[in-house]
Write an enzyme that holds these catalytic residues in place. Structure first.
Site, PDB file in Angstrom:
ATOM      1  N   ALA A 278       0.754  -1.081   0.095  1.00 45.27           N
ATOM      2  CA  ALA A 278       0.049   0.010   0.262  1.00 45.27           C
ATOM      3  C   ALA A 278       0.903   1.229   0.028  1.00 45.27           C
ATOM      4  O   ALA A 278       0.751   2.113   0.781  1.00 45.27           O
ATOM      5  CB  ALA A 278      -0.946   0.126   1.349  1.00 45.27           C
TER       6      ALA A 278
ATOM      7  N   HIS B 172       6.781   6.024   1.750  1.00 43.69           N
ATOM      8  CA  HIS B 172       7.453   4.784   1.182  1.00 43.69           C
ATOM      9  C   HIS B 172       8.534   5.112  -0.028  1.00 43.69           C
ATOM     10  O   HIS B 172       9.441   4.763  -0.157  1.00 43.69           O
ATOM     11  CB  HIS B 172       6.734   3.514   0.737  1.00 43.69           C
ATOM     12  CG  HIS B 172       5.758   2.807   1.769  1.00 43.69           C
ATOM     13  ND1 HIS B 172       4.426   3.120   1.851  1.00 43.69           N
ATOM     14  CD2 HIS B 172       6.111   2.292   2.914  1.00 43.69           C
ATOM     15  CE1 HIS B 172       3.856   2.649   2.668  1.00 43.69           C
ATOM     16  NE2 HIS B 172       4.845   2.032   3.523  1.00 43.69           N
TER      17      HIS B 172
END
Ligand code: PAF
Length: 285
Positions: free
Chosen positions: A36, A41
């Protein structure tokens, strides 16, 4: 496949690739994730790529770090999209094992970190850090990277990981990745997707209230008083509950009595079905 990053699903295939890179003298970095992926990230991939030649991103929704009643079953699983997003970054490989590769029949080992794991998230989510420490130990030993990076958003998690990596002499450099925020300052998180429009608006006040706490303690307000004021402001703003707002030592996470060193405010507040985590550095003059 173009427009996506290749994936391996077994430890053997991962090691084959990593050993081939190392044989060429290349340095390898690992970005452990549960998928996700959001821009937080992706920023970790960019950050580690400044230190290594090849970046592996692991995607594994780790069952052992979710408690009973938590969102393991509903946690977003978006591997195809994640791999497309990674194609826009310096990531070279995705490692996406299934649960039986990670925890084969008969698996019986647990990595448990004393002290630092017992408070805050550890006290509220019993077993959570055992699950994190166990899977991160495995990911590090499966991939054998030179460097691994973890976001500072999960500040206690990063401290726990640094502790067991040092204690177990795991030969890897651990990097902390700067916490990435949305435009209104909300810490980027996969769980922000669970917020409805109204909750999302309230969530944007979390960081504002923590900045207020920092301003207060920097101008002399006692730490416990400032923490209580911040909790009350969060509740008044529309948060359903405040799990903690604490000014702590950034390494040990010991609660500070006075601001006699650089510190960190760590906080968790609940809104809707979501627990939002945030933390900020507190500098001293
Ligand atoms: O921070 C996370 O996403 C997870 O806790 C981690 C480090 C990937 C371990 O499952």
């Amino acid at each position: 496949m173009s427009g996506t990053v290749p994936v391996v699903r077994s430890v053997d295939a991962l090691r084959e690739q990593v050993f081939a890179w190392k044989a060429e003298g290349l340095r390898v970095g690992l970005v452990p994730t549960m998928g996700a992926l959001h821009h937080g990230h992706l920023s970790l991939v960019d950050a580690i790529a400044t230190k290594v030649d090849r970046v592996v991103v692991s995607i594994f929704v780790n069952p052992t770090q979710f408690g009973e009643g938590e969102d393991f079953d509903t946690y977003p699983r978006t591997e195809e999209e994640d791999r497309k997003k990674l194609a826009t970054t310096p990531a070279s490989l995705v490692y996406a094992p299934n649960a039986s590769e990670m925890y084969p029949t008969g698996f019986a080992t647990k990595v448990s970190v004393g002290g630092i794991s017992d408070r805050f998230e550890g006290a509220l989510r019993p077993g959570h850090f055992d699950g994190v420490a166990t899977v991160v130990s495995k990911l590090l030993l499966q991939c054998l990277p030179d460097v691994a990076i973890f976001g500072e958003k999960d500040f206690q998690q990063l401290a726990v990981i640094r502790r067991f990596v040092a204690d177990l002499n795991i030969p890897v450099e651990i990097m902390g990745g700067t916490l990435i925020r949305e435009e209104d300052g909300l810490a980027a998180s996969s769980r922000n997707a669970y917020l409805n429009a109204e909750e999302r608006q309230v969530a944007g006040l979390f960081n504002v209230i923590l900045k207020g706490l920092i301003a207060a303690v920097s101008s002399g307000t006692a730490l416990r008083q400032a923490e209580e004021d911040a909790s009350n402001r969060l509740l008044a703003a529309g948060f359903k509950a405040v799990d903690y707002v604490s000014v702590v030592d950034p390494d040990s996470l010991d609660v500070l009595e006075r601001l006699d060193r650089p510190a960190r405010v760590i906080a968790v507040a609940r809104i809707g079905s979501v627990r939002l985590l945030d933390n900020m550095a507190i500098d001293i003059d």
